[in-house]
Motif scaffolding. Structure first.
Motif, PDB file in Angstrom:
ATOM      1  N   ALA A 193     -33.600  42.500  58.644  1.00  0.00           N
ATOM      2  CA  ALA A 193     -33.218  43.881  58.963  1.00  0.00           C
ATOM      3  C   ALA A 193     -33.307  44.123  60.459  1.00  0.00           C
ATOM      4  CB  ALA A 193     -34.117  44.851  58.199  1.00  0.00           C
ATOM      5  N   GLU A 194     -34.369  43.606  61.084  1.00  0.00           N
ATOM      6  CA  GLU A 194     -34.531  43.773  62.528  1.00  0.00           C
ATOM      7  C   GLU A 194     -33.431  43.025  63.289  1.00  0.00           C
ATOM      8  OE1 GLU A 194     -36.284  44.939  66.184  1.00  0.00           O
ATOM      9  OE2 GLU A 194     -36.276  45.715  64.131  1.00  0.00           O
ATOM     10  N   ALA A 195     -33.071  41.839  62.779  1.00  0.00           N
ATOM     11  CA  ALA A 195     -31.996  41.073  63.414  1.00  0.00           C
ATOM     12  C   ALA A 195     -30.673  41.821  63.328  1.00  0.00           C
ATOM     13  CB  ALA A 195     -31.869  39.703  62.750  1.00  0.00           C
ATOM     14  N   ALA A 196     -30.398  42.445  62.182  1.00  0.00           N
ATOM     15  CA  ALA A 196     -29.157  43.211  62.020  1.00  0.00           C
ATOM     16  C   ALA A 196     -29.139  44.411  62.957  1.00  0.00           C
ATOM     17  CB  ALA A 196     -29.020  43.673  60.566  1.00  0.00           C
ATOM     18  N   ARG A 197     -30.303  45.078  63.104  1.00  0.00           N
ATOM     19  CA  ARG A 197     -30.392  46.224  64.005  1.00  0.00           C
ATOM     20  C   ARG A 197     -30.115  45.798  65.443  1.00  0.00           C
ATOM     21  NH1 ARG A 197     -33.461  48.396  67.588  1.00  0.00           N
ATOM     22  NH2 ARG A 197     -35.028  46.739  67.461  1.00  0.00           N
ATOM     23  N   LYS A 198     -30.724  44.681  65.855  1.00  0.00           N
ATOM     24  CA  LYS A 198     -30.522  44.186  67.214  1.00  0.00           C
ATOM     25  C   LYS A 198     -29.081  43.756  67.444  1.00  0.00           C
ATOM     26  CE  LYS A 198     -35.242  42.591  68.151  1.00  0.00           C
ATOM     27  NZ  LYS A 198     -36.092  41.412  68.475  1.00  0.00           N
ATOM     28  N   SER A 199     -28.483  43.139  66.421  1.00  0.00           N
ATOM     29  CA  SER A 199     -27.093  42.705  66.541  1.00  0.00           C
ATOM     30  C   SER A 199     -26.162  43.896  66.740  1.00  0.00           C
ATOM     31  CB  SER A 199     -26.685  41.916  65.291  1.00  0.00           C
ATOM     32  OG  SER A 199     -25.336  41.512  65.366  1.00  0.00           O
ATOM     33  N   ALA A 200     -26.394  44.973  65.969  1.00  0.00           N
ATOM     34  CA  ALA A 200     -25.569  46.178  66.105  1.00  0.00           C
ATOM     35  C   ALA A 200     -25.767  46.818  67.480  1.00  0.00           C
ATOM     36  CB  ALA A 200     -25.916  47.168  65.002  1.00  0.00           C
ATOM     37  N   ALA A 201     -27.020  46.804  67.960  1.00  0.00           N
ATOM     38  CA  ALA A 201     -27.297  47.382  69.283  1.00  0.00           C
ATOM     39  C   ALA A 201     -26.604  46.575  70.372  1.00  0.00           C
ATOM     40  CB  ALA A 201     -28.805  47.420  69.525  1.00  0.00           C
ATOM     41  N   ARG A 202     -26.613  45.233  70.223  1.00  0.00           N
ATOM     42  CA  ARG A 202     -25.930  44.391  71.209  1.00  0.00           C
ATOM     43  C   ARG A 202     -24.436  44.646  71.206  1.00  0.00           C
ATOM     44  NH1 ARG A 202     -29.746  40.335  69.497  1.00  0.00           N
ATOM     45  NH2 ARG A 202     -28.211  39.518  68.024  1.00  0.00           N
ATOM     46  N   ALA A 203     -23.866  44.836  70.004  1.00  0.00           N
ATOM     47  CA  ALA A 203     -22.426  45.098  69.901  1.00  0.00           C
ATOM     48  C   ALA A 203     -22.064  46.410  70.594  1.00  0.00           C
ATOM     49  CB  ALA A 203     -22.003  45.130  68.436  1.00  0.00           C
ATOM     50  N   ARG A 204     -22.898  47.441  70.387  1.00  0.00           N
ATOM     51  CA  ARG A 204     -22.646  48.731  71.048  1.00  0.00           C
ATOM     52  C   ARG A 204     -22.775  48.598  72.563  1.00  0.00           C
ATOM     53  NH1 ARG A 204     -25.790  50.588  66.644  1.00  0.00           N
ATOM     54  NH2 ARG A 204     -27.655  50.660  67.980  1.00  0.00           N
ATOM     55  N   GLU A 205     -23.799  47.867  72.990  1.00  0.00           N
ATOM     56  CA  GLU A 205     -24.001  47.682  74.432  1.00  0.00           C
ATOM     57  C   GLU A 205     -22.825  46.913  75.040  1.00  0.00           C
ATOM     58  OE1 GLU A 205     -27.298  45.762  77.527  1.00  0.00           O
ATOM     59  OE2 GLU A 205     -27.421  45.358  75.369  1.00  0.00           O
ATOM     60  N   ARG A 206     -22.365  45.881  74.333  1.00  0.00           N
ATOM     61  CA  ARG A 206     -21.240  45.089  74.827  1.00  0.00           C
ATOM     62  C   ARG A 206     -19.987  45.950  74.939  1.00  0.00           C
ATOM     63  NH1 ARG A 206     -22.005  41.246  71.757  1.00  0.00           N
ATOM     64  NH2 ARG A 206     -20.639  41.801  70.024  1.00  0.00           N
ATOM     65  N   GLN A 207     -19.746  46.816  73.939  1.00  0.00           N
ATOM     66  CA  GLN A 207     -18.578  47.692  73.976  1.00  0.00           C
ATOM     67  C   GLN A 207     -18.667  48.674  75.136  1.00  0.00           C
ATOM     68  OE1 GLN A 207     -17.803  49.767  70.326  1.00  0.00           O
ATOM     69  NE2 GLN A 207     -15.944  50.725  71.077  1.00  0.00           N
TER      70      GLN A 207
END
Length: 332
Positions: A79-93
């Motif tokens: 769950a923490e990995a998924a949260r971090k992945s989504a945050a990275r995607a938003r930051e990248r965008q």
């Protein structure tokens, strides 16, 4: 080991922090950083490696977890990995959107390019390029919809650098304007190569900037026009397999893979074994435009022949099927 295999040359330890890192690759000049990597330790250790000079891409994944976890701990970690992945995607965008705005400002402030040492050295013209106040050429990096994502800046010494943070995967420059429906399209790696192809053939050319981006760009144009003849005019890195430690002919392999992915054909320049040339611009500066014209004409003939063979095979199959279902008369 994976970074070294891709040609990246790190001076320190690998940073597994989920952020993009730019590092030198084998063959880079001093100060160049033509390699990027991202490493993650959350969940199952993994990462992405790209050599922008050769087009090599590696999606790395550890062969095992660093430690064993209980099911509940594993669920929390996932769950923490998924949260971090989504945050990275938003930051990248967000980063890419800011870079696109910067690209628009740079493009608007630059003047149309007419002459430049890089263009003179390559023997090509500026097809819609611009030049900034520092004398650098600006090559647009745009999406299939024409939206400007970033720019590639080319200095007077020929060194190239993409705008930091800008989206590049699928990004390209279009020379000769958007082709009419059904018209042939050439896809090449670099600007000088694309300009050479356009000046030799008059056909629209898409510049994908590196070998690893050829297939992504070609697929976008295939999706927009399923009947368009597409030629992947790739580089021929024939010198790499001849090294003391042989390396793959990245230009050839990526061009052929891209052609197969879109039902097109690959065309590669040919050089003698001792010649360090690798692209169509190198060939043009040695032999002129005639070999390019002949190669493109041959590739188009091949595409037409394949299409004709498919029509003939389909007609034959339809005829056989009709004969199989035709009702038979009474037996005498």
């Amino acid at each position: 080991m994976a970074l070294h295999q891709a040609g990246l040359r790190l001076t320190g330890s690998v940073e597994m922090d989920g952020k993009m890192h730019r590092v030198p690759v084998e063959g880079d000049r001093k100060g160049q950083k033509s390699g990027t990597y991202v490493g993650h330790l959350d969940g199952w250790p993994a990462g992405y490696i790209r050599n922008h000079k050769t087009g090599t891409e590696i999606r790395w994944k550890a062969d095992r977890l660093v430690w064993q976890m209980a099911p509940a701990e594993r669920a929390r970690f996932a769950a923490e990995a998924a949260r971090k992945s989504a945050a990275r995607a938003r930051e990248r965008q967000d980063i890419q959107e800011r870079a696109a705005k910067m690209a628009h400002r740079l493009w608007a402030a630059a003047a149309p390019a007419t002459s430049h040492p890089y263009l003179a050295a390559k023997g090509v013209r500026a097809h819609g390029l611009r030049q900034d106040q520092r004398g650098r050429l600006l090559v647009p990096v745009q999406g299939a919809d024409g939206r400007l994502w970033g720019v590639q800046r080319v200095d007077v010494d020929g060194s190239k650098l993409f705008l930091k943070g800008a989206r590049t995967e699928g990004g390209h420059a279009l020379i000769g304007g958007r082709p009419r429906p059904g018209a042939p399209l050439l896809v090449a790696e670099g600007y000088a190569t694309g300009a050479t192809l356009y000046e030799a053939t008059g056909l629209s050319v898409v510049v994908a900037f590196n070998a690893g981006n050829l297939a992504t760009v070609a697929k976008a144009y295939r999706s927009a026009d399923p009947s368009r003849p597409i030629i992947i005019a790739g580089d021929n890195d024939h010198h790499l397999p001849r090294k003391a430690v042989p390396l793959p002919n990245v230009g050839k392999e990526k061009a052929e893979a891209a052609a197969a992915a879109v039902g097109g054909t690959a065309a590669l320049p040919s050089f003698p074994p001792g010649d360090r040339g690798s692209d169509w611009n190198d060939l043009a500066r040695r032999q002129g435009h005639q070999p390019i014209v002949a190669a493109v004409r041959g590739a188009l003939d091949q595409i037409q022949k394949v299409a004709a063979d498919r029509v003939e095979l389909a007609a034959a199959a339809s005829s056989r099927k009709a004969q199989e279902v035709r009702p038979r008369g009474p037996r005498m």
